[in-house]
Design a protein around this motif. Sequence first.
Motif, PDB file in Angstrom:
ATOM      1  N   LYS A 138       1.216  13.161  34.133  1.00 43.57           N
ATOM      2  CA  LYS A 138       0.482  13.321  32.870  1.00 43.57           C
ATOM      3  C   LYS A 138       0.060  14.771  32.642  1.00 43.57           C
ATOM      4  CE  LYS A 138      -2.068  10.308  31.028  1.00 43.57           C
ATOM      5  NZ  LYS A 138      -3.204   9.441  30.631  1.00 43.57           N
ATOM      6  N   HIS A 139       0.687  15.694  33.328  1.00 42.69           N
ATOM      7  CA  HIS A 139       0.341  17.103  33.161  1.00 42.69           C
ATOM      8  C   HIS A 139       0.511  17.491  31.686  1.00 42.69           C
ATOM      9  CE1 HIS A 139       0.360  21.460  33.543  1.00 42.69           C
ATOM     10  NE2 HIS A 139      -0.094  21.333  34.780  1.00 42.69           N
ATOM     11  N   PRO A 140      -0.464  18.173  31.108  1.00 38.58           N
ATOM     12  CA  PRO A 140      -0.390  18.503  29.675  1.00 38.58           C
ATOM     13  C   PRO A 140       0.885  19.237  29.275  1.00 38.58           C
ATOM     14  CG  PRO A 140      -2.584  18.964  30.513  1.00 38.58           C
ATOM     15  CD  PRO A 140      -1.742  18.608  31.707  1.00 38.58           C
ATOM     16  N   ARG A 141       1.369  20.141  30.118  1.00 42.76           N
ATOM     17  CA  ARG A 141       2.568  20.891  29.772  1.00 42.76           C
ATOM     18  C   ARG A 141       3.804  19.995  29.809  1.00 42.76           C
ATOM     19  NH1 ARG A 141       5.110  24.160  26.553  1.00 42.76           N
ATOM     20  NH2 ARG A 141       6.554  25.627  27.552  1.00 42.76           N
ATOM     21  N   VAL A 142       3.854  19.074  30.766  1.00 43.78           N
ATOM     22  CA  VAL A 142       4.966  18.126  30.827  1.00 43.78           C
ATOM     23  C   VAL A 142       4.991  17.280  29.565  1.00 43.78           C
ATOM     24  CG1 VAL A 142       5.938  16.135  32.037  1.00 43.78           C
ATOM     25  CG2 VAL A 142       5.027  18.060  33.348  1.00 43.78           C
ATOM     26  N   LEU A 143       3.851  16.692  29.225  1.00 43.48           N
ATOM     27  CA  LEU A 143       3.800  15.805  28.067  1.00 43.48           C
ATOM     28  C   LEU A 143       3.996  16.558  26.758  1.00 43.48           C
ATOM     29  CD1 LEU A 143       1.011  13.242  28.992  1.00 43.48           C
ATOM     30  CD2 LEU A 143       3.491  13.026  29.190  1.00 43.48           C
ATOM     31  N   GLU A 144       3.604  17.823  26.703  1.00 45.32           N
ATOM     32  CA  GLU A 144       3.857  18.626  25.507  1.00 45.32           C
ATOM     33  C   GLU A 144       5.348  18.697  25.209  1.00 45.32           C
ATOM     34  OE1 GLU A 144       3.378  23.245  23.888  1.00 45.32           O
ATOM     35  OE2 GLU A 144       2.751  22.718  25.927  1.00 45.32           O
ATOM     36  N   VAL A 145       6.142  18.951  26.246  1.00 39.83           N
ATOM     37  CA  VAL A 145       7.591  19.065  26.069  1.00 39.83           C
ATOM     38  C   VAL A 145       8.201  17.693  25.773  1.00 39.83           C
ATOM     39  CG1 VAL A 145       9.753  19.711  27.180  1.00 39.83           C
ATOM     40  CG2 VAL A 145       7.700  21.105  27.534  1.00 39.83           C
ATOM     41  N   VAL A 146       7.751  16.667  26.492  1.00 37.47           N
ATOM     42  CA  VAL A 146       8.298  15.324  26.281  1.00 37.47           C
ATOM     43  C   VAL A 146       7.999  14.845  24.862  1.00 37.47           C
ATOM     44  CG1 VAL A 146       8.220  12.928  27.045  1.00 37.47           C
ATOM     45  CG2 VAL A 146       8.178  14.773  28.737  1.00 37.47           C
ATOM     46  N   ARG A 147       6.797  15.100  24.370  1.00 33.26           N
ATOM     47  CA  ARG A 147       6.473  14.717  22.986  1.00 33.26           C
ATOM     48  C   ARG A 147       7.353  15.449  21.977  1.00 33.26           C
ATOM     49  NH1 ARG A 147       0.981  15.700  24.710  1.00 33.26           N
ATOM     50  NH2 ARG A 147      -0.053  13.739  25.288  1.00 33.26           N
ATOM     51  N   ALA A 148       7.682  16.702  22.266  1.00 31.04           N
ATOM     52  CA  ALA A 148       8.533  17.471  21.357  1.00 31.04           C
ATOM     53  C   ALA A 148       9.899  16.825  21.199  1.00 31.04           C
ATOM     54  CB  ALA A 148       8.688  18.901  21.872  1.00 31.04           C
ATOM     55  N   VAL A 149      10.334  16.116  22.226  1.00 28.57           N
ATOM     56  CA  VAL A 149      11.654  15.491  22.204  1.00 28.57           C
ATOM     57  C   VAL A 149      11.590  14.029  21.761  1.00 28.57           C
ATOM     58  CG1 VAL A 149      13.630  14.830  23.623  1.00 28.57           C
ATOM     59  CG2 VAL A 149      12.532  17.048  23.978  1.00 28.57           C
ATOM     60  N   LEU A 150      10.639  13.266  22.317  1.00 25.81           N
ATOM     61  CA  LEU A 150      10.610  11.817  22.114  1.00 25.81           C
ATOM     62  C   LEU A 150       9.634  11.359  21.039  1.00 25.81           C
ATOM     63  CD1 LEU A 150      10.764  10.460  25.786  1.00 25.81           C
ATOM     64  CD2 LEU A 150      12.658  10.854  24.193  1.00 25.81           C
ATOM     65  N   GLY A 151       8.743  12.248  20.598  1.00 27.82           N
ATOM     66  CA  GLY A 151       7.709  11.841  19.668  1.00 27.82           C
ATOM     67  C   GLY A 151       6.402  11.529  20.394  1.00 27.82           C
ATOM     68  N   PRO A 152       5.386  11.076  19.670  1.00 25.36           N
ATOM     69  CA  PRO A 152       4.042  10.965  20.254  1.00 25.36           C
ATOM     70  C   PRO A 152       3.819   9.753  21.145  1.00 25.36           C
ATOM     71  CG  PRO A 152       4.014  10.262  17.965  1.00 25.36           C
ATOM     72  CD  PRO A 152       5.392  10.803  18.217  1.00 25.36           C
TER      73      PRO A 152
END
Length: 282
Positions: free
Chosen positions: A67-81
């Motif tokens: 759940k690292h913020p930087r990991v989820l930032e990138v994942v959201r950019a690709v998969l959505g929220p």
Amino acid sequence: MSVSTEQMSSLYEQQGYLSGVSVLDPPELRQAREAFAQLERQFGTEYTGYSLHNVHMQYDWVRGLIKHPRVLEVVRAVLGPDILLLDSRFICKYPVSRGNRKDDVIAYENGLAGEETAGPEKQKEEPVLPYVAWHQDMRYWGLDGGPVLSVWLALDDSQEDNGALQVIPGSHCSGMLPHRQSQRSGNMLSVNQEIPEELVQTYKALLCPLQAGQMSVHDGLLVHASDPNMSDRRRCGLVIRYVPTCAYPIQDPDRPRRFHATVLVSGTDQYGHFSNNEKPQL
């Protein structure tokens, strides 16, 4: 890699992967490496090579990486929220002494770590070095309705000599390719499969080197592989799979799967496709 969210999304859509994304700062990396070293001391390196599966259900520090913020930032950019964690696993390729390989090598017969040890006749042969054959992740996951995104979060430097990720850019646009039983011993894939060599455009292959603390991400249909670790350094990383909440499990008689570790990590889940699973709390 230093690009905007929009650039990341566009680049990922075009080539099927991103690499060199900085995630962990030096204190975070040091803490993660120290925590993993404790697991190595507790379980031994033969076990930690491939058997630390879904340990986010047990260890707070692993949940913190997922759940690292930087990991989820990138994942959201690709998969959505709205995102589900599907699965996690530590994978380590340990160094093999060039002068003493027969004693040091970990055998991966039939693609499964530790399932079979070499008999007297095999010990006389050249040892088997663990590698990952050319494959697509979606072949193994029994999902539909949405993409699978795989993260490799590097705890060690990942370079050519210790078996870094290799990808075929744009291959995620070719759909699912046929897979067969691997023709080469040492394949770490759990069902020992590979894409036939004649279907892999190896002349397009690119290496994705990482510094410890960086990550790469790739699409579930991207063709990728990694060679054996021929160095004197460990190559360890945390593999994390994410899917949008619209994804759903399918019945695959060739690869039945349970998703007991799946949990919402971002946004809301209006579908509940994995609601029958017992979920850990992240």
